[in-house]
Design a protein around this motif. Structure first.
Motif, mmCIF file in Angstrom:
data_model
loop_
_atom_site.group_PDB
_atom_site.id
_atom_site.type_symbol
_atom_site.label_atom_id
_atom_site.label_comp_id
_atom_site.label_asym_id
_atom_site.label_seq_id
_atom_site.Cartn_x
_atom_site.Cartn_y
_atom_site.Cartn_z
ATOM 1 N N GLN A 156 30.915 65.918 21.571
ATOM 2 C CA GLN A 156 31.621 66.984 22.281
ATOM 3 C C GLN A 156 32.335 67.911 21.295
ATOM 4 O O GLN A 156 32.275 69.134 21.419
ATOM 5 C CB GLN A 156 32.613 66.383 23.278
ATOM 6 C CG GLN A 156 31.954 65.701 24.466
ATOM 7 C CD GLN A 156 32.958 64.962 25.345
ATOM 8 O OE1 GLN A 156 34.106 64.746 24.955
ATOM 9 N NE2 GLN A 156 32.522 64.565 26.534
ATOM 10 N N GLU A 182 29.748 70.021 19.426
ATOM 11 C CA GLU A 182 29.266 71.150 20.220
ATOM 12 C C GLU A 182 30.292 72.279 20.270
ATOM 13 O O GLU A 182 29.928 73.469 20.199
ATOM 14 C CB GLU A 182 28.915 70.678 21.634
ATOM 15 C CG GLU A 182 27.683 69.786 21.685
ATOM 16 C CD GLU A 182 27.489 69.137 23.056
ATOM 17 O OE1 GLU A 182 28.101 69.596 24.034
ATOM 18 O OE2 GLU A 182 26.727 68.155 23.120
ATOM 19 N N TYR A 193 20.348 65.416 23.139
ATOM 20 C CA TYR A 193 19.664 66.583 22.588
ATOM 21 C C TYR A 193 18.155 66.359 22.497
ATOM 22 O O TYR A 193 17.698 65.243 22.271
ATOM 23 C CB TYR A 193 20.208 66.914 21.194
ATOM 24 C CG TYR A 193 21.711 66.968 21.131
ATOM 25 C CD1 TYR A 193 22.430 67.950 21.823
ATOM 26 C CD2 TYR A 193 22.435 66.025 20.401
ATOM 27 C CE1 TYR A 193 23.816 67.981 21.788
ATOM 28 C CE2 TYR A 193 23.820 66.053 20.347
ATOM 29 C CZ TYR A 193 24.507 67.034 21.048
ATOM 30 O OH TYR A 193 25.886 67.062 21.022
ATOM 31 N N LYS A 240 20.131 71.190 23.805
ATOM 32 C CA LYS A 240 20.568 70.165 24.750
ATOM 33 C C LYS A 240 19.401 69.643 25.583
ATOM 34 O O LYS A 240 18.441 70.355 25.866
ATOM 35 C CB LYS A 240 21.663 70.720 25.656
ATOM 36 C CG LYS A 240 22.989 70.946 24.932
ATOM 37 C CD LYS A 240 24.099 71.220 25.930
ATOM 38 C CE LYS A 240 25.420 71.398 25.213
ATOM 39 N NZ LYS A 240 26.535 71.586 26.173
ATOM 40 N N THR A 277 30.365 70.307 28.213
ATOM 41 C CA THR A 277 30.189 69.743 26.889
ATOM 42 C C THR A 277 29.492 68.390 26.889
ATOM 43 O O THR A 277 29.138 67.886 25.838
ATOM 44 C CB THR A 277 31.553 69.557 26.188
ATOM 45 O OG1 THR A 277 32.390 68.753 26.999
ATOM 46 C CG2 THR A 277 32.218 70.906 25.957
#
Length: 490
Positions: free
Chosen positions: A151, A154, A448, A471, A485
């Motif tokens: 998180q 990202e 991902y 993602k 996220t």
């Protein structure tokens, strides 16, 4: 790999130690600055046409009194270092020098003990007990901590276009280990967020003789490679770490008298095993895995994502040990990363008796008391064992032929096909390390589809800076809940 039944002729070990004092310093300069470790050893293999050689290893004068070793640099000769009936492993964990025991509370901790010493079995059994008692905590602790890492990664990608994985991994791995081993997150104690910094300083004092920092050569030679840095530098940091372990590992320490250990000695050993062995290993291993995956073809990412998601779906959308065990490609990728870049590159042992070491091509007499040294990357990239040995091949260990090669993965101070015990020096957390490596790959490709990263080198490992992630469309469509996220929620 076919082996001849005929006993090879015993030869003199080639190579030279050169002029005392002068040659070890010259060789140290070659090792650190002019050649680098790989070229340093390979150039001598090429010069003497042998993978068993006499040479000097760093740090040499004045850090180590005797830099002379017999180097074993192929997959066949290297395993002599695992045979504790033939080699002594006392005080050779870091090589020809040993850090002051002032850095470990005055104790010679387990890594420096030979299995013949009474304390070795007691301490190693303590480590086995802790791992066994906390085995069910590993997966949930890993998922919680590394979900938070991703998180943050990202968010950094969104704001800055890049994310330093190593820095995130350093903080996250320390939290994960505290929670997984002892059920107490270090950041929730008096240690706060300082654990990784204090640990890194303490680790540095022990490992700096094997490092370069990019400083002017004369400065590094004087500060890092000639005399040990004073333990006093990390005294306060170690005291704070010790307090955390003494409190957090209370239940484990309460039972150590049954093993014949004092609480103090046990605590210093738990600290060393967790911070030096486990945390130090994860600082190298996890960026290493991600770095190799960043260099791999996107098709490997797709195959991993497919395998991982299918196995998790088969467990009702949960990441379980059973699911992870079904992921053969994922395991192969981790083995291949460990083969290419083992977290601990050097192994040492002192001959307990006159013995004969065999390479692929010859046999060599080693005298009692001589130091034997192995540079693991040359052994695990042996072209006589591994096809395209210098290439990262993610599926190398799949199938019947691939499984035959697993015994040559020896990062744990023993073959991957063997089991740690109190009678050997194989890493007690061997299975946990491989599991953690696989869990990183699992969590990454649940989240991902693919990614890109810049990969460089830093101190003893890889520097990975993630530059983009794609993602997972699978996770966002199959999860019952998600957020901006978090793209996977199993």
């Amino acid at each position: 790999m076919a082996e001849s039944d005929a006993a090879p002729t015993v030869k003199e070990i080639p190579g030279s130690y050169g002029v005392p004092f002068v040659s070890p310093i010259r060789d140290r300069l070659d090792f650190y600055y002019f050649q680098g470790a790989d070229k340093y050893f390979q150039s001598r293999v090429d010069k003497y046409h042998s993978t068993v050689i006499r040479l000097n290893v760093p740090p040499g004068p004045f850090m180590a009194s005797d830099p002379r070793v017999v180097a074993v640099l192929d997959a066949k000769s290297f395993p002599i270092l695992f045979d504790v009936s033939k080699v002594e492993k006392k005080d050779v964990f870091t090589g020809t020098y040993m850090p002051s025991t002032s850095l470990t509370g005055g104790y010679r901790v387990c890594s420096y003990l030979d299995p013949s010493e009474p304390s070795h079995a007691k301490v190693k059994q303590l480590l086995f007990n802790v791992l066994a008692s906390r085995k069910d905590a590993v997966v949930p602790a890993f998922r919680t901590n590394f979900t938070a890492l991703f998180q943050t990664m990202e968010s950094q990608l969104a704001s800055a276009g890049k994310s330093d994985f190593n820095k995130l991994n350093d903080n996250t791995s320390f939290e994960f280990l505290g929670e997984a081993y002892f059920g107490v997150r270090p950041s929730s104690t008096e240690l706060g967020a300082t654990g990784p910094t204090k640990s890194t300083k303490w680790l540095f004092l022990q490992l700096c003789p094997l490092m370069t920092l990019g400083l002017p050569k004369i400065l590094e030679e004087l500060l890092l490679h000639t005399f040990p840095l004073p333990p006093l530098i990390a005294k306060g940091d170690y005291k704070a770490l010790y307090k955390y372990f003494n409190d957090a590992a209370g239940s484990a320490l309460d039972s150590v008298e049954k093993l014949g250990l004092s609480r103090e000695e046990a605590c210093h050993n738990l600290l060393f095993a967790t911070v030096f062995n486990s945390y130090g290993g994860m600082k190298v291993l996890l960026p290493g895995i991600l770095g190799w995956l960043a260099k791999a073809e996107e098709s490997l990412h797709a195959r991993l994502a497919k395998e991982i998601r299918a196995a998790v779906a088969g467990e009702g959308g949960k990441v379980t040990l059973n699911a992870v065990e079904k992921m053969e490609l994922t395991r192969s990728v981790v083995y291949e990363a460990l083969r290419m870049d083992p977290p601990v590159k050097y192994q040492y042992g002192k001959a307990k008796q006159d013995l004969v070491i065999e390479s692929h091509d010859a046999a060599y007499q080693v005298k009692k008391g001589e130091m034997i040294f192995g540079y693991q990357p040359l052994a695990t990239r042996d072209p006589k064992v591994f096809d395209k040995a210098e290439q990262f091949i993610g599926d190398r260990f799949l199938g019947d032929e691939g499984k035959k090669l697993i015994k040559y993965v020896v990062w744990s101070n023993g073959p991957e096909t063997e089991t740690p015990s109190v009678a050997n020096k194989q890493c007690p957390g061997k299975e946990l390390v491989v599991l953690v490596g696989r869990l990183l790959v699992v969590e990454f490709f649940l989240r991902y589809d693919t990614f890109t990263a810049d990969v460089g080198t830093i101190l003893l490992g890889s520097q990975v800076t993630v530059t983009s992630v794609t993602k997972s469309s699978y996770s966002s469509s199959s999860s019952s809940s998600s957020s901006a996220t978090t793209t996977t929620n199993f």
